[in-house]
Design an enzyme around this catalytic site. Sequence first.
Site, PDB file in Angstrom:
ATOM      1  N   GLU A  25     -27.587  35.467 -27.286  1.00 51.85           N
ATOM      2  CA  GLU A  25     -27.885  36.399 -26.201  1.00 51.85           C
ATOM      3  C   GLU A  25     -29.210  37.077 -26.501  1.00 51.85           C
ATOM      4  OE1 GLU A  25     -24.875  39.251 -25.234  1.00 51.85           O
ATOM      5  OE2 GLU A  25     -23.269  37.746 -25.101  1.00 51.85           O
ATOM      6  N   GLU A  61     -18.798  38.001 -29.976  1.00 47.94           N
ATOM      7  CA  GLU A  61     -19.031  39.303 -30.610  1.00 47.94           C
ATOM      8  C   GLU A  61     -17.820  39.941 -31.298  1.00 47.94           C
ATOM      9  OE1 GLU A  61     -20.978  41.852 -27.770  1.00 47.94           O
ATOM     10  OE2 GLU A  61     -22.838  40.681 -27.876  1.00 47.94           O
TER      11      GLU A  61
END
Length: 335
Positions: A266, A153
């Site tokens: 995710e 991320e």
Amino acid sequence: MRRLLCSALLAAATAQAAPLEWRGISLSGAEWGEKLPFPGVYGKEFVYPGVASTAYYQARGMNLVRVGFRWERLQPRLMDELDAAELARLREFVDGTTARGLHVLLDPHNYAAYKDVRIGTPEVPVAAFADFWRRLALQFKDNARVQFGLVNEPHSLPTETWATAAQAAIDAIRATGATNLVTVPGNGYTGAWSWFESRWYGSANAEVMDRVHDPLDRMLFEVHQYFDKDGSGSRPDCVSPEIGAARLQRFTAWLRQHKRRALLGEIGGGANAVCEQAVRGALQHLQANADVWAGWLWWAGGPSWGDYFLSLEPDAEGRDKPQMRWLAPFLAGDR
């Protein structure tokens, strides 16, 4: 009544469809403790998941495990050797897990930063990120069941800088002779729903990330997607039953337009009926677009989550969490 019938027919069709290539879980623990005095005490402030714990997920049809760790622990000084003790811990998990027949996605859980300083700054130049991946690739390139996830991320840096860093890392990996699969996140926490966003993280991923290429064509874009109001995955409630597919559709079209493929690195939702429908809808969307989607990973598992609402770890009696039932139609049928 019609809605229930359509849902039943869709569920039946999903159950008959071949599962996607990659189906798995993100296991946490080794990336924890970053806010404590670093690097922290192993076994107390951070710990790698046990190899034996992966048997639970494998038995239910999962074939990919993403393991988080910290760049700073593995390489305490930039452009220097990897730490022998930390590398041994990572290798023990990776070698043991891949020996079981599972694949492992390495996840430096660092948000495109080193000790909270962003990649692309004078303190953490792009060359240092490429050097890290060169060293890590040399350690694992001979294990075909190991995959390289560049970083978790990225955020708080220009998208152009991140694209340059990602390309440098890929080039460094391939220069070692490694042919392992590489996953490449976008900027702005790599949300699928924000791939076209350009207001809060700079240039949109949709405008920049297509410039990143792998000479071996062995890369996937890695996006993350949750279904609560702000898409952060921090709340157990989901916006609507339809939000799962809705938040993926535009990114799916971008992949097809650019002839790219992706991994949903995710996904998760709280144990309630709305999130169940949202998650099922998202995974149905992935299966219906298998030409551009390679698979998915649930967030999260690992030894230290306790009663965390997204944890897929079985309870003390070994019973499945409710979310495992949602995932069953999307896992291998021969378990």
